[in-house]
Scaffold this motif. Structure first.
Motif, PDB file in Angstrom:
ATOM      1  N   LEU A  36       0.825  -1.209   0.000  1.00  0.00           N
ATOM      2  CA  LEU A  36       0.000   0.000   0.000  1.00  0.00           C
ATOM      3  C   LEU A  36       0.860   1.261   0.000  1.00  0.00           C
ATOM      4  N   PHE A  37       1.936   1.277   0.788  1.00  0.00           N
ATOM      5  CA  PHE A  37       2.844   2.427   0.807  1.00  0.00           C
ATOM      6  C   PHE A  37       3.441   2.657  -0.584  1.00  0.00           C
ATOM      7  N   ALA A  38       3.798   1.563  -1.260  1.00  0.00           N
ATOM      8  CA  ALA A  38       4.415   1.669  -2.588  1.00  0.00           C
ATOM      9  C   ALA A  38       3.438   2.214  -3.616  1.00  0.00           C
ATOM     10  N   LYS A  39       2.156   1.947  -3.411  1.00  0.00           N
ATOM     11  CA  LYS A  39       1.126   2.389  -4.361  1.00  0.00           C
ATOM     12  C   LYS A  39       0.619   3.796  -4.061  1.00  0.00           C
ATOM     13  N   ASP A  40       0.340   4.070  -2.789  1.00  0.00           N
ATOM     14  CA  ASP A  40      -0.311   5.328  -2.413  1.00  0.00           C
ATOM     15  C   ASP A  40       0.579   6.282  -1.635  1.00  0.00           C
ATOM     16  N   GLY A  41       1.816   5.865  -1.343  1.00  0.00           N
ATOM     17  CA  GLY A  41       2.706   6.688  -0.543  1.00  0.00           C
ATOM     18  C   GLY A  41       2.452   6.485   0.939  1.00  0.00           C
ATOM     19  N   TYR A  42       3.456   6.749   1.735  1.00  0.00           N
ATOM     20  CA  TYR A  42       3.332   6.554   3.184  1.00  0.00           C
ATOM     21  C   TYR A  42       2.223   7.433   3.756  1.00  0.00           C
ATOM     22  N   GLU A  43       2.195   8.703   3.337  1.00  0.00           N
ATOM     23  CA  GLU A  43       1.216   9.641   3.876  1.00  0.00           C
ATOM     24  C   GLU A  43      -0.205   9.300   3.441  1.00  0.00           C
ATOM     25  N   GLY A  44      -0.333   8.597   2.331  1.00  0.00           N
ATOM     26  CA  GLY A  44      -1.665   8.285   1.800  1.00  0.00           C
ATOM     27  C   GLY A  44      -2.288   7.027   2.361  1.00  0.00           C
ATOM     28  N   VAL A  45      -1.602   6.376   3.280  1.00  0.00           N
ATOM     29  CA  VAL A  45      -2.096   5.108   3.828  1.00  0.00           C
ATOM     30  C   VAL A  45      -2.302   5.243   5.336  1.00  0.00           C
ATOM     31  N   SER A  46      -3.473   4.856   5.802  1.00  0.00           N
ATOM     32  CA  SER A  46      -3.780   4.885   7.230  1.00  0.00           C
ATOM     33  C   SER A  46      -3.732   3.475   7.802  1.00  0.00           C
ATOM     34  N   VAL A  47      -3.668   3.396   9.114  1.00  0.00           N
ATOM     35  CA  VAL A  47      -3.727   2.093   9.779  1.00  0.00           C
ATOM     36  C   VAL A  47      -5.046   1.403   9.432  1.00  0.00           C
ATOM     37  N   ARG A  48      -6.126   2.173   9.382  1.00  0.00           N
ATOM     38  CA  ARG A  48      -7.430   1.607   9.025  1.00  0.00           C
ATOM     39  C   ARG A  48      -7.388   0.961   7.633  1.00  0.00           C
ATOM     40  N   LYS A  49      -6.735   1.645   6.705  1.00  0.00           N
ATOM     41  CA  LYS A  49      -6.658   1.127   5.337  1.00  0.00           C
ATOM     42  C   LYS A  49      -5.876  -0.189   5.295  1.00  0.00           C
ATOM     43  N   ILE A  50      -4.805  -0.268   6.066  1.00  0.00           N
ATOM     44  CA  ILE A  50      -4.007  -1.500   6.119  1.00  0.00           C
ATOM     45  C   ILE A  50      -4.850  -2.633   6.710  1.00  0.00           C
ATOM     46  N   ALA A  51      -5.562  -2.315   7.806  1.00  0.00           N
ATOM     47  CA  ALA A  51      -6.398  -3.326   8.453  1.00  0.00           C
ATOM     48  C   ALA A  51      -7.502  -3.805   7.514  1.00  0.00           C
ATOM     49  N   GLU A  52      -8.120  -2.865   6.812  1.00  0.00           N
ATOM     50  CA  GLU A  52      -9.194  -3.230   5.882  1.00  0.00           C
ATOM     51  C   GLU A  52      -8.675  -4.109   4.752  1.00  0.00           C
ATOM     52  N   LYS A  53      -7.474  -3.811   4.291  1.00  0.00           N
ATOM     53  CA  LYS A  53      -6.876  -4.615   3.225  1.00  0.00           C
ATOM     54  C   LYS A  53      -6.740  -6.071   3.650  1.00  0.00           C
ATOM     55  N   LEU A  54      -6.478  -6.301   4.921  1.00  0.00           N
ATOM     56  CA  LEU A  54      -6.272  -7.649   5.444  1.00  0.00           C
ATOM     57  C   LEU A  54      -7.558  -8.262   6.007  1.00  0.00           C
ATOM     58  N   GLY A  55      -8.608  -7.445   6.096  1.00  0.00           N
ATOM     59  CA  GLY A  55      -9.860  -7.951   6.656  1.00  0.00           C
ATOM     60  C   GLY A  55      -9.800  -8.154   8.157  1.00  0.00           C
TER      61      GLY A  55
END
Length: 201
Positions: A14-33
């Motif tokens: 996600l960091f590689a796609k959207d940048g570090y600033e563009g990714v939240s902890v919520r987004k990471i959690a949602e990606k993994l379900g």
């Protein structure tokens, strides 16, 4: 793969796609379900995740530095090597390095994060400088100095020679990311190396 490693890998992508600033902890959690609470059992926050990525990269880099130093040690100690053998060794190492930063998923995504964030995050800029710009140029200078011992280029500016050598390779990494014909980019890397070495032959 355990949950902690899954979080690390998902965040890296996600960091590689959207940048570090563009990714939240919520987004990471949602990606993994999973829930944010479940993520926090493994990492304190987003910075903790990124720090773990950097630590992993440092471990990998230490191994690769050892391989580079081994190559340089061989060049410096085995005086029976011909110039062509030296060039072939450098060529093989350079191609392997290019493939590492473009084809290894962890390394390629790490490079993309640093490229995206270098102008807004001083930490990222320093890491890019360490791994892919100034750090590589310094290594290339050592190589240039070894190649041109005893030639008319022996007293040339090795920094400029290193820039001439690595600059196109770095540019081709970016082109590789965007190209549908990746084989042609890999071929261009080999061709550049051959042309560079032949020009000083």
């Amino acid at each position: 793969m355990d949950t902690k490693e899954k979080i690390l890998q998902a965040a890296l992508r996600l960091f590689a796609k959207d940048g570090y600033e563009g990714v939240s902890v919520r987004k990471i959690a949602e990606k993994l379900g999973i829930t944010k609470g479940a993520l926090y059992k493994h990492y304190k926050n987003k910075q903790d995740i990124f720090d773990s990525i950097v630590n992993r990269m440092e471990e990998i880099d230490a191994k690769r530095t050892k391989e580079f130093n081994s190559l340089i040690g061989n060049l410096n100690s085995q005086e029976q090597l011909t110039k062509q053998q030296i060039i072939n060794g450098i060529k093989q190492f350079s191609i392997a390095n290019f493939k590492y930063w473009t084809e290894d998923e962890f390394a390629a995504n790490f490079r993309k994060i640093l490229t995206l964030e270098q102008y807004r995050n001083p930490q990222m800029a320093k890491l890019l400088n360490k791994y892919l710009t100034n750090g590589v140029i310094k290594n290339a200078q050592v190589i240039m100095a070894r190649i041109f011992v005893g030639t008319k280029y022996e007293h040339k500016d090795t920094n400029i020679l290193a820039l001439n050598y690595f600059g196109p390779i770095y540019l081709l990494m970016g082109l590789y990311d965007q190209s549908e014909d990746k084989a042609s980019i890999e071929k261009a890397v080999v061709t550049h190396i051959d042309y560079f070495m032949e020009s000083f032959g």
